[in-house]
Design an enzyme around this catalytic site. Structure first.
Site, PDB file in Angstrom:
ATOM      1  N   HIS A 157       0.822  -1.216   0.000  1.00 31.53           N
ATOM      2  CA  HIS A 157       0.000   0.000   0.000  1.00 31.53           C
ATOM      3  C   HIS A 157       0.854   1.264   0.000  1.00 31.53           C
ATOM      4  O   HIS A 157       0.364   2.351  -0.316  1.00 31.53           O
ATOM      5  CB  HIS A 157      -1.007  -0.002   1.169  1.00 31.53           C
ATOM      6  CG  HIS A 157      -0.434   0.348   2.507  1.00 31.53           C
ATOM      7  ND1 HIS A 157      -0.054  -0.594   3.428  1.00 31.53           N
ATOM      8  CD2 HIS A 157      -0.186   1.548   3.083  1.00 31.53           C
ATOM      9  CE1 HIS A 157       0.385   0.001   4.524  1.00 31.53           C
ATOM     10  NE2 HIS A 157       0.323   1.304   4.333  1.00 31.53           N
ATOM     11  N   ASP A 203      -0.360  -7.565   1.474  1.00 36.17           N
ATOM     12  CA  ASP A 203       0.182  -6.204   1.518  1.00 36.17           C
ATOM     13  C   ASP A 203       1.709  -6.280   1.646  1.00 36.17           C
ATOM     14  O   ASP A 203       2.284  -6.007   2.704  1.00 36.17           O
ATOM     15  CB  ASP A 203      -0.436  -5.445   2.698  1.00 36.17           C
ATOM     16  CG  ASP A 203      -0.112  -3.958   2.665  1.00 36.17           C
ATOM     17  OD1 ASP A 203       0.449  -3.491   1.653  1.00 36.17           O
ATOM     18  OD2 ASP A 203      -0.415  -3.268   3.666  1.00 36.17           O
ATOM     19  N   SER A 304       4.122   2.491   8.157  1.00 34.31           N
ATOM     20  CA  SER A 304       3.760   1.451   7.194  1.00 34.31           C
ATOM     21  C   SER A 304       4.982   0.983   6.406  1.00 34.31           C
ATOM     22  O   SER A 304       5.851   1.786   6.032  1.00 34.31           O
ATOM     23  CB  SER A 304       2.715   1.976   6.215  1.00 34.31           C
ATOM     24  OG  SER A 304       1.481   2.159   6.860  1.00 34.31           O
TER      25      SER A 304
END
Length: 359
Positions: A157, A203, A304
């Site tokens: 992502h 992901d 992230s």
């Protein structure tokens, strides 16, 4: 000549003949299935390490001259074939495990048992975006981990950002404003084929660097290849993200010690929700959860793509193994576990990309 004398001579000749035959057989050193045959008074026997012979409590075993000591210097004995214990075969290491062995060779710097201090997390990367403004602003929005000479592991992502793809990678796990750390240009972006934004499933992505690095000098992180990790075991999350929800981003690399959250409990905390943008199927085996029982530490926005690591002591070092990739969470230190991509589920996919010459 008496009958007794004749019998004794025949018996003696038989013994001499038999002894010569046995010596001849021993000289030939016959092998079966890689094991040397030896000779006992009952059934066929072979030379094996004494640890692999199921012994009779009443029997006393002596070193047999027929059986040579093995390459590992373990004494071998003549053991009845019926009593040989089959050795437990070690699993064949994966390619990722073999590469980890190369990255973390025995340290030559160790002297007198004193450990040499190293940068704590040199494999940690910051992904930087060059914004199209008057000041050529650089913004770091995600993290990553150097796992080989040319590849950085991150979250998929992170490559679906509103500002496009990251412009470069900053390796070294240092203060982001440090002027002495160079920016590494990016050659390619590889998103897992099963990923669909904004889902948290699959992901995971790889970033290929234009300039190869030496993973031993930069100390690339190893990959956790086992599908098992103990519940409540300590792991460390790394990132340059926000220190509080909606707060400022840190330019220092921060770490948070968390604990692996039981998978079945995480499934109960995140049930199937078809309306969820991230977890419409709930928690699946490709995900792993971690949290701080004290509800004080957590990953946050900007973390992230960064690693969730488990250290394994080896060669006087705590060798970092990446267990998960920071993917999704509810707030920051909200009391809910953070959701991470489980790295062990993607080892074959990564190996074929990172080390294609082996396949």
């Amino acid at each position: 000549m008496s009958l007794n004398g004749t019998f004794s001579i025949k018996c003696l000749m038989t013994i001499i003949w038999a002894t010569g035959f046995i010596d001849s057989c021993r000289a030939n050193q016959t092998y079966v299935n890689g094991m040397q045959l030896c000779y006992s008074n009952s059934e066929p026997s072979v030379c094996v390490p004494y640890t692999l012979c199921k012994r009779n409590r009443a029997a006393v075993y002596f070193k047999d001259e027929e059986c040579k000591t093995g390459a590992d210097n373990i004494t071998q004995i003549c053991c009845l074939q019926s009593r040989v214990i089959k050795p437990i075969l070690k699993p064949v290491p994966s390619l990722a495990e073999e590469m980890c062995e190369r990255y973390y060779l025995p340290m030559q710097e160790i002297a007198s048992g004193v450990r040499v201090a190293l940068r704590e997390f040199p494999f940690m990367c910051g992904l930087g975006w060059k914004l199209n403004d008057k000041n050529d602003t650089i913004k770091y929005k995600c993290g990553g981990s150097l796992i080989s000479a040319r590849y950085v592991l991150t979250a998929a992502h992170c490559l679906s950002d509103i500002d496009g793809l990251p412009s470069f990678v900053r390796v070294g796990g240092v203060y982001l404003a440090n002027p002495n750390i160079r920016h590494i240009a990016i050659a390619d972006y590889i998103i897992h084929p099963g990923y669909e934004y904004p889902s948290s499933y699959n992901d995971i992505a790889l970033i290929k660097l234009k300039t190869p690095l030496d993973p031993r000098d930069e100390k690339a992180a190893c990959l956790w290849t086992s599908d098992f990790i103990e519940d409540h075991s300590d792991v460390i999350a790394l990132g340059y993200g926000q220190t509080v929800f909606a707060g400022p981003q840190s330019e220092d690399l921060l770490k948070a010690t968390l604990k692996i959250y039981p998978q079945n409990q995480c499934e109960l905390d995140n049930p199937v929700d078809e309306l969820s943008r991230n977890l419409n199927k709930g928690i699946v085996k490709n995900l792993i959860c971690a949290m701080d029982p004290e509800k004080l530490r957590d990953t946050c926005m900007g973390d992230s793509g960064g690693p969730l690591i488990r250290t394994v002591e080896k060669y006087y070092l705590n060798v970092p193994h990446i267990v998960g990739i920071t993917s999704f969470g509810v707030g920051c230190a909200s009391g809910m576990p953070g959701i991470y991509t489980r790295v062990s589920e993607y080892i074959p996919w990564m190996e074929k990309i990172i080390w294609p010459d082996v396949y």
